[in-house]
Design an enzyme around this catalytic site. Structure first.
Site, PDB file in Angstrom:
ATOM      1  N   GLN A  96      -5.190  -2.243   9.354  1.00  0.00           N
ATOM      2  CA  GLN A  96      -4.940  -3.506   8.635  1.00  0.00           C
ATOM      3  C   GLN A  96      -5.536  -4.688   9.403  1.00  0.00           C
ATOM      4  O   GLN A  96      -5.236  -4.876  10.581  1.00  0.00           O
ATOM      5  CB  GLN A  96      -3.427  -3.696   8.425  1.00  0.00           C
ATOM      6  N   LYS A 135       0.839  -1.206   0.000  1.00  0.00           N
ATOM      7  CA  LYS A 135       0.000   0.000   0.000  1.00  0.00           C
ATOM      8  C   LYS A 135       0.870   1.251   0.000  1.00  0.00           C
ATOM      9  O   LYS A 135       0.582   2.221  -0.691  1.00  0.00           O
ATOM     10  CB  LYS A 135      -0.946  -0.021   1.214  1.00  0.00           C
ATOM     11  N   ASP A 184     -11.349   2.242   3.690  1.00  0.00           N
ATOM     12  CA  ASP A 184     -11.650   0.825   3.445  1.00  0.00           C
ATOM     13  C   ASP A 184     -13.153   0.607   3.257  1.00  0.00           C
ATOM     14  O   ASP A 184     -13.578  -0.465   2.814  1.00  0.00           O
ATOM     15  CB  ASP A 184     -11.173  -0.038   4.632  1.00  0.00           C
TER      16      ASP A 184
END
Ligand code: NAD
Length: 293
Positions: free
Chosen positions: A96, A52, A119
């Site tokens: 994460q 990322k 997200d």
């Protein structure tokens, strides 16, 4: 059979994103900024976060990673999320997953400011997506939609069978593909581990999405001639011929299924790169929205 090549599509779309990022950076005098929180030392999570950072760097987005050992307390983690929520220099935040088992992932996700939840996991964004309102859409389903769009795959009126009902793939994808207009207007069936006669259900699909996490699960006799097949699965299987000792395989038995398809995604190089792209798009959108406020 046409390969839905996520590497080609994502590289092309990434160029557009980089162009847009550079225009906005000039206008604002600062770059968009994505923050990631990484708890513990799970090697897969570390790789994802590293990728990322690499992706952000490629398109001119700033990134920072907040690393914690797995014994961090819930209070300390929530404090970190809240600090990032309030930081005017940070546009997007991801935590994460998976988090170590002693955390409630849902509780942590719900502390993220929905306007920074790139997200798209916060209930506010999930709800807005379901209502068809502007929202951050989870990266994998958004990437699949972009891939279908890039290759001009028709979805209107098609029967789509999705195998797997997770919150991050199956459920949001069912919602996107059944919505009105665009890459949508499908008749969607969402299958799971209790679906009776899955092969029969799959055989009526014009579009099959395999997102269950079982290596090479989808066989040729589960796919209609001419179907579009999207393979979301990523599993590591032992491979003594590979330097790493393993290789990545999808949920589709590619060799068997590909000859029957009109379009199919490879693994790796299909849905994966598109998923990575979605996070960049969401971060740019978050930055645009924040800087217009
Ligand atoms: P998950 O484990 O959360 O959910 C799996 C789903 O599959 C469940 O709904 C379950 O009911 C269903 N299922 C399991 N076995 C089944 C069976 N035999 N028949 C029918 N349904 C069955 O999985 P997830 O997080 O959605 O991930 C699925 C796969 O996709 C994994 O391999 C994961 O690594 C991969 N993945 C890939 C990407 C990407 O970017 N390519 C992104 C996310 C997940």
């Amino acid at each position: 059979m046409i390969l839905l090549d996520g590497k080609i599509a994502s590289e092309a779309i990434k160029k557009d994103i980089a162009g847009e990022v550079s225009r906005w950076t000039l206008e604002w005098g600062k770059k968009p900024h994505l923050a990631a929180i990484l708890v513990g030392d799970d090697p897969a999570s570390q790789t994802y976060v590293r990728n990322k950072e690499k992706d952000c760097n490629q398109v001119g987005i700033n990134s920072s990673v907040y690393r914690f050992s797995s014994d961090i307390s819930k209070e300390r983690l929530i404090e970190c999320v809240k600090t990032i929520n309030e930081d005017p220099d940070i546009d997007g935040l991801i935590v994460q997953l998976p988090l170590p088992a002693h955390f409630s992932e849902q509780e942590i996700i719900e502390t993220i400011d929905p306007s920074k939840d790139v997200d798209g996991f916060h209930p506010v964004n999930v709800g807005r997506m379901v209502l068809g309102l502007p929202s951050f859409v989870p990266a994998t389903p958004a990437g699949i939609v972009d891939l279908l769009q890039y290759y001009n795959v028709t979805t209107r009126g098609k029967e789509c069978v999705i195998i797997g009902r997770s919150n991050i793939v199956g459920k949001p994808l069912a919602n996107l593909l059944s919505r009105k207009g665009g890459v949508g207007d499908c008749t969607v069936t969402l299958c799971h581990s209790h679906t009776v006669d899955l092969a029969k259900v799959c055989c009526r699909a014009d579009i099959v999405v395999a997102a269950l996490g079982r290596p090479r699960f989808l066989k040729a006799d589960m796919v209609k001639e001419g179907a579009v097949v999207i393979d979301v699965g990523i599993s590591r299987v032992e491979d003594n011929t590979a330097k790493s000792g393993f290789r990545l395989v999808g949920d589709v038995d590619f060799e068997q299924v590909a000859p029957r398809c009109s379009y199919i995604t490879p693994v790796p190089g299909g849905v994966g790169p598109m998923t990575r792209l979605s996070l960049l798009k969401n971060t740019l959108q978050a930055a645009i929205k924040r800087n217009k406020m």
